[in-house]
Design a protein around this motif. Sequence first.
Motif: not given
Ligand code: G1P
Length: 297
Positions: A135, A173, A192-193, A205, A233
């Motif tokens: 991110d 999340g 989460e998801k 998130v 999360t």
């Molecule tokens: C992770 C977190 C998720 C968040 C996201 C943000 O997910 O588990 O809660 O919203 O990063 O980029 P991932 O992208 O690893 O699936």
Amino acid sequence: MQDRVRKAVFPVAGLGTRFLPATKAIPKEVLPLVDRPLIQYAIDEARAAGIDEFIFVTAKGKSALEDYFDSAPEIERSLREKGKTDLLKALEPSEMPSGAIAYVRQQEALGLGHAVWCARRLIADEPFAVVLPDDVIEADTPCLAQMVEAYAEYRGAIVAAMEVPKDQIKSYGVLDVEADHGSVVKMKGMVEKPDPDKAPSNLAVIGRYILPPSVLDNLSQMKRGAGGEIQLTDAIADEIEAGRPVHGFRFAGRRFDCGSKQGYLQATVAFALARPDLAGEFADFLASTVEYARAAQ
Ligand code: G1P
């Protein structure tokens, strides 16, 4: 308990399969946006927020990341001999004081929560930040610095948040909002998801967190969540259950999901256009390329 947020965890153990075949040989965190690897943006943001201890949770095949933050005496000598002071200066952000970075390995891919838990001994008993380098956030005041300021007022756990379209909600999340105060949101839950139809909101998130050390105790329970993984999360949601404050923070800035090809390409264009040494010629090129592509349709 130490009050200031001094430490940040960078979970960098992921395989980066969305960028295969490139990531067969290089970690996704060293893919460049213009001329700086993704991880450099994450480190710079943490530094701007006052962080001076950096904890990388790595895995096999990530040694390029360690090399990147090492000193490079051969390159430096050669540049010095040639008087290339501008390039020597370009190396500065990748220089780290001895002992500022610690590496810990996650031996098994058990989820983001598990990755953070792997850093528990290095975090010890103090609040810490988590930065997901995928991110990338372009902002006047870096996102984590905005959050550290909010933390000074609200304490507890703070997660970066952003509205996302319904069809994307299952990738994130998601916040269950108790009270919305604009930039700061008090939360009563976190999922989460979720299934888009069951999501408590469209506030997702984004990969910046400030967390109290009690989250590490919650993670120690090793509860499996979405996708069978140990989710960060869920450990933050446990804070709410325990009656401790958890807030979402709508940051000011533009976020790019550099874990996806689309986000990575968009970030490349945006960051190139923000560079005075590249913007002019690059903008002309983009405009003519778009025109050419439209005409060909
Ligand atoms: C992770 C977190 C998720 C968040 C996201 C943000 O997910 O588990 O809660 O919203 O990063 O980029 P991932 O992208 O690893 O699936």
